[in-house]
Design a protein around this motif. Structure first.
Motif, mmCIF file in Angstrom:
data_model
loop_
_atom_site.group_PDB
_atom_site.id
_atom_site.type_symbol
_atom_site.label_atom_id
_atom_site.label_comp_id
_atom_site.label_asym_id
_atom_site.label_seq_id
_atom_site.Cartn_x
_atom_site.Cartn_y
_atom_site.Cartn_z
ATOM 1 N N LEU A 99 65.628 -82.349 48.964
ATOM 2 C CA LEU A 99 64.670 -81.639 48.118
ATOM 3 C C LEU A 99 63.468 -82.493 47.746
ATOM 4 O O LEU A 99 62.737 -82.177 46.809
ATOM 5 C CB LEU A 99 65.370 -81.150 46.843
ATOM 6 N N ALA A 100 63.234 -83.572 48.494
ATOM 7 C CA ALA A 100 62.138 -84.483 48.164
ATOM 8 C C ALA A 100 60.781 -83.780 48.196
ATOM 9 O O ALA A 100 59.955 -83.957 47.290
ATOM 10 C CB ALA A 100 62.143 -85.671 49.123
ATOM 11 N N MET B 36 53.987 -72.523 45.221
ATOM 12 C CA MET B 36 54.399 -71.705 46.364
ATOM 13 C C MET B 36 54.901 -72.591 47.497
ATOM 14 O O MET B 36 55.941 -72.313 48.109
ATOM 15 C CB MET B 36 53.227 -70.838 46.843
ATOM 16 N N ARG B 37 54.170 -73.670 47.777
ATOM 17 C CA ARG B 37 54.595 -74.601 48.825
ATOM 18 C C ARG B 37 55.903 -75.284 48.440
ATOM 19 O O ARG B 37 56.781 -75.517 49.286
ATOM 20 C CB ARG B 37 53.503 -75.628 49.072
ATOM 21 N N ALA B 38 56.060 -75.588 47.151
ATOM 22 C CA ALA B 38 57.304 -76.217 46.682
ATOM 23 C C ALA B 38 58.488 -75.297 46.934
ATOM 24 O O ALA B 38 59.530 -75.726 47.454
ATOM 25 C CB ALA B 38 57.196 -76.546 45.189
ATOM 26 N N TYR B 39 58.337 -74.029 46.601
ATOM 27 C CA TYR B 39 59.460 -73.107 46.763
ATOM 28 C C TYR B 39 59.689 -72.720 48.217
ATOM 29 O O TYR B 39 60.813 -72.354 48.589
ATOM 30 C CB TYR B 39 59.289 -71.892 45.851
ATOM 31 N N GLN B 40 58.676 -72.832 49.047
ATOM 32 C CA GLN B 40 58.910 -72.685 50.484
ATOM 33 C C GLN B 40 59.791 -73.826 50.981
ATOM 34 O O GLN B 40 60.707 -73.610 51.793
ATOM 35 C CB GLN B 40 57.573 -72.683 51.236
ATOM 36 N N ALA B 41 59.538 -75.035 50.472
ATOM 37 C CA ALA B 41 60.358 -76.191 50.847
ATOM 38 C C ALA B 41 61.782 -76.037 50.320
ATOM 39 O O ALA B 41 62.757 -76.362 51.012
ATOM 40 C CB ALA B 41 59.725 -77.480 50.315
#
Length: 225
Positions: free
Chosen positions: A169-170, A203-208
């Motif tokens: 989750l880095a 949004m990018r964080a939750y895609q990851a």
């Protein structure tokens, strides 16, 4: 700052949801699942949650948290209300605290929030430990440990709930911490375009996060947690 009474919050949020037609509908069908969410919608929703929190709009914060649980994770209305209102009260109690000791007042509500999640999703994590890890990064963020310092704590807290390796989750944790750092840096000078940047990073964080939690190989066995 005056706390929103719990029963008043329930009546208010339930009334709004009823008017919106969300008591009988809305939300994925089947067993609630933290891995089944729309990362774009979740990132945008979290940015709005932050705005409500920093504006001290606790009723709005509670309503958005309830809707979040109902529409993204498929919780029942009862579980959505209990989890959302508990999360709101934890945030409210933390916001008015002035020290790490005072911040512990948020722990009981956080435990209740995670207890609902565990029961609804049939997860194995301990709600007390999940709440402790969550509160730990909230407080560390206040103590000027830097983005890297609390990003690692975000990864640890989230990984514990999802029962996966924190290292996976880095990217999620870094992007989420960077979004928080931008909010903190701008503070009272924050503008609409800053909020859009924050939303984009979330949004990018939750895609990851979505990608990492969808990988069965990343789940930990019972003796690795």
């Amino acid at each position: 700052m005056r706390l929103v009474p719990y029963r008043v919050g329930i009546v208010l949020v339930t009334g709004v949801l009823a008017l919106g037609g969300l008591i009988t509908g809305a939300g994925p069908q089947g067993q609630p699942d933290l891995r089944r969410f729309d990362p774009i919608a979740v990132g945008a929703a979290e940015a709005e949650l932050w705005r409500a929190y920093y504006d001290h709009r606790y009723a709005t914060l509670a309503m958005r948290l309830v809707l979040f649980n109902r529409t993204q994770y498929g919780f029942s209305l009862a579980d959505s209300l209990r989890s959302g209102l508990s999360a709101m009260r934890a945030a409210q109690r933390f916001q008015i605290s002035q020290s790490r000791d005072e911040a512990m007042a948020a722990l009981p509500a956080l435990i209740d929030h995670f207890a609902v999640i565990r029961q609804a999703t049939h997860a194995r994590f301990d709600p007390v430990e999940a709440a402790r890890l969550e509160l730990d990064w909230w407080q560390a963020r206040r103590e000027n440990v830097g983005v890297a310092g609390y990003a690692s704590l975000i990864a640890a807290a989230t990984a514990y709930v999802y029962e996966i390796a924190p290292g996976s989750l880095a990217a999620y944790a870094r992007l989420r911490a960077e979004a928080m750092d931008l909010r903190d840096t701008r503070a009272d000078r924050i503008r609409e375009d800053d909020w859009q940047t924050i939303a984009d990073r979330l949004m990018r964080a939750y895609q990851a996060l979505h990608a990492a939690t969808a990988l069965p190989s990343m789940r930990l066995s019972g003796d690795q947690r």
